[in-house]
Design a protein around this motif. Structure first.
Motif, PDB file in Angstrom:
ATOM      1  N   PRO A  22      -2.656   3.978  -0.412  1.00  0.00           N
ATOM      2  CA  PRO A  22      -2.362   4.575  -1.798  1.00  0.00           C
ATOM      3  C   PRO A  22      -3.254   4.649  -2.824  1.00  0.00           C
ATOM      4  O   PRO A  22      -4.022   3.693  -2.628  1.00  0.00           O
ATOM      5  N   SER A  23      -3.229   5.547  -3.564  1.00  0.00           N
ATOM      6  CA  SER A  23      -4.339   5.631  -4.854  1.00  0.00           C
ATOM      7  C   SER A  23      -3.780   6.104  -5.979  1.00  0.00           C
ATOM      8  O   SER A  23      -2.888   7.012  -5.961  1.00  0.00           O
ATOM      9  N   LEU A  24      -4.278   5.727  -7.229  1.00  0.00           N
ATOM     10  CA  LEU A  24      -3.968   6.250  -8.495  1.00  0.00           C
ATOM     11  C   LEU A  24      -4.853   7.286  -9.035  1.00  0.00           C
ATOM     12  O   LEU A  24      -6.181   7.193  -8.882  1.00  0.00           O
ATOM     13  N   SER A  25      -4.516   8.586  -9.666  1.00  0.00           N
ATOM     14  CA  SER A  25      -5.609   9.314 -10.253  1.00  0.00           C
ATOM     15  C   SER A  25      -6.262   8.593 -11.313  1.00  0.00           C
ATOM     16  O   SER A  25      -7.327   9.140 -11.549  1.00  0.00           O
ATOM     17  N   ALA A  26      -5.839   7.921 -12.037  1.00  0.00           N
ATOM     18  CA  ALA A  26      -6.459   6.997 -13.091  1.00  0.00           C
ATOM     19  C   ALA A  26      -5.855   5.695 -13.153  1.00  0.00           C
ATOM     20  O   ALA A  26      -4.647   5.342 -12.868  1.00  0.00           O
ATOM     21  N   THR A  27      -6.734   4.588 -13.399  1.00  0.00           N
ATOM     22  CA  THR A  27      -6.120   3.291 -13.251  1.00  0.00           C
ATOM     23  C   THR A  27      -5.937   2.623 -14.759  1.00  0.00           C
ATOM     24  O   THR A  27      -6.100   1.449 -15.124  1.00  0.00           O
ATOM     25  N   GLY A  28      -6.082   3.580 -15.879  1.00  0.00           N
ATOM     26  CA  GLY A  28      -5.855   3.112 -17.309  1.00  0.00           C
ATOM     27  C   GLY A  28      -5.891   4.445 -18.062  1.00  0.00           C
ATOM     28  O   GLY A  28      -5.955   5.267 -17.740  1.00  0.00           O
ATOM     29  N   GLY A  29      -5.778   4.086 -19.175  1.00  0.00           N
ATOM     30  CA  GLY A  29      -5.813   4.803 -20.647  1.00  0.00           C
ATOM     31  C   GLY A  29      -5.774   4.378 -21.866  1.00  0.00           C
ATOM     32  O   GLY A  29      -5.493   3.171 -22.021  1.00  0.00           O
ATOM     33  N   THR A  30      -5.372   5.153 -23.130  1.00  0.00           N
ATOM     34  CA  THR A  30      -5.360   4.714 -23.991  1.00  0.00           C
ATOM     35  C   THR A  30      -3.995   5.295 -24.823  1.00  0.00           C
ATOM     36  O   THR A  30      -3.995   6.451 -24.810  1.00  0.00           O
ATOM     37  N   LEU A  31      -3.081   4.448 -25.579  1.00  0.00           N
ATOM     38  CA  LEU A  31      -1.888   5.002 -25.988  1.00  0.00           C
ATOM     39  C   LEU A  31      -1.929   4.308 -27.554  1.00  0.00           C
ATOM     40  O   LEU A  31      -1.928   3.197 -27.726  1.00  0.00           O
TER      41      LEU A  31
ATOM     42  N   ARG B 188       0.243   9.973 -14.745  1.00  0.00           N
ATOM     43  CA  ARG B 188      -0.875   9.479 -13.763  1.00  0.00           C
ATOM     44  C   ARG B 188      -0.311   9.710 -12.189  1.00  0.00           C
ATOM     45  O   ARG B 188       0.877   9.758 -12.018  1.00  0.00           O
ATOM     46  N   THR B 189      -0.975  10.139 -11.573  1.00  0.00           N
ATOM     47  CA  THR B 189      -0.511  10.723  -9.915  1.00  0.00           C
ATOM     48  C   THR B 189      -0.816   9.530  -8.934  1.00  0.00           C
ATOM     49  O   THR B 189      -2.133   8.961  -9.073  1.00  0.00           O
ATOM     50  N   LEU B 190       0.114   9.284  -8.293  1.00  0.00           N
ATOM     51  CA  LEU B 190       0.092   8.327  -7.057  1.00  0.00           C
ATOM     52  C   LEU B 190       0.021   9.031  -5.786  1.00  0.00           C
ATOM     53  O   LEU B 190       0.780   9.850  -5.624  1.00  0.00           O
ATOM     54  N   THR B 191      -1.122   9.019  -5.163  1.00  0.00           N
ATOM     55  CA  THR B 191      -1.196   9.802  -3.788  1.00  0.00           C
ATOM     56  C   THR B 191      -0.986   8.631  -2.534  1.00  0.00           C
ATOM     57  O   THR B 191      -1.847   7.764  -2.816  1.00  0.00           O
ATOM     58  N   ILE B 192      -0.366   8.966  -1.464  1.00  0.00           N
ATOM     59  CA  ILE B 192      -0.472   8.417  -0.020  1.00  0.00           C
ATOM     60  C   ILE B 192      -1.219   9.403   0.850  1.00  0.00           C
ATOM     61  O   ILE B 192      -1.038  10.484   0.998  1.00  0.00           O
TER      62      ILE B 192
END
Length: 290
Positions: free
Chosen positions: A225-234, A284-288
């Protein structure tokens, strides 16, 4: 003596003629297309497919009947088990087998087996006394139950069909080839949902939130599994995301559960011009990968 010998000769000749006439009959053969199915064990509905068989008959004489009534049975193949009775095997055999069943009327109804009650019944009709060859074809149906936990492989089996005449005598046998291709696949049985943070300016502890997700992959498949980004700002609040299990996993064919965990550090001011603010969401996108 000579007259008696001549009479016996005539009788022998007549008997020989009758024997030759008795040999003329209808001969039949049965063949089948068999069936091939592409299967994915992660799909929650049964895999249904069709095939067909053909009974071909030849009349020996024009005086033979112009119809041939038959029944057609099917045995349980080379890897029988009950229930279900039919199984296809991958190379090497053992426990790596996949269940399927054959039916006469539709997938799931009217089993096709090796008894009179579960046999096809049909008639080959020649139509006219001068037609010497005719055939009868019918479809059959195959069902592979869903969610079988087997490895990615090609599973094969051979079913023997028995063709019987109207008095129950077997007149021919044929084979029906089975090929089931179990593909490598993964799916989210439960996809991740929204992670919502509740944060108060300058709070003294980190804010955390998470969302669960469940993955099911073919037995033996390695996936990551992997995430398109592991953080951000809101609202000027920086957040981080982490997978509960970011390592490569070997699938066991069953649903495997994980979480995406989010965190915002303590002591941040953020940006809000009223008592309560709600940010626009970020995707954010979770990819397998497998």
């Amino acid at each position: 003596m000579s007259a008696s010998y001549a009479l016996r000769s005539v009788l022998i000749a007549l008997l020989c003629i009758c024997a030759l006439r008795a040999q003329a009959a209808i001969t039949c053969q049965v063949t089948s297309t068999g069936f091939t199915a592409v299967y994915s064990e992660t799909i929650a509905t049964a895999n249904d497919t069709t095939g067909s068989y053909t009974v071909t008959c030849t009349r020996g004489l024009t005086s033979d009947p112009i119809t041939f009534a038959y029944t057609l049975r099917a045995n349980d193949g080379l890897n029988a088990n009950a229930p279900p009775t039919n199984r296809a095997a991958a190379t090497g055999g053992g426990a790596n087998r996949i269940n399927y069943e054959l039916y006469r009327t539709a997938a799931g109804t009217g089993p096709w087996n090796n008894t009179t009650a579960t046999a096809f019944a049909g008639t080959v009709n020649f139509g006219t006394t001068t037609t010497m060859s005719a055939s009868d074809s019918k479809p059959f149906y195959a069902r592979i139950p869903a969610l079988q936990n087997v490895k990615a492989a090609t599973f094969t089996d051979t079913v023997t069909m028995s063709l019987l005449n109207s008095v129950g005598t077997t007149v021919d046998t044929g084979t029906l080839a089975v090929s089931i291709i179990n593909t490598t696949s993964c799916q989210f049985t439960t996809p991740p949902s929204t992670i919502t943070f509740n944060y108060t300016s300058f709070q003294t502890t980190a804010a955390t939130a998470n969302t669960p997700y469940i993955v099911r992959c073919t037995t033996g498949v390695s996936y990551t599994p992997s995430l398109s980004a592991t953080g951000g700002t809101l609202l000027n609040l920086t957040y981080t995301l982490a997978l509960s299990n970011p390592a490569t996993v070997t699938a066991n064919g069953l649903p495997q559960a994980y979480t995406i965990n989010g965190s915002i550090a303590a002591g941040l001011a953020g940006t809000c011009s009223s008592a309560t603010c709600t940010s626009l969401p970020q995707s954010r996108t979770l990819t397998i990968t497998y």
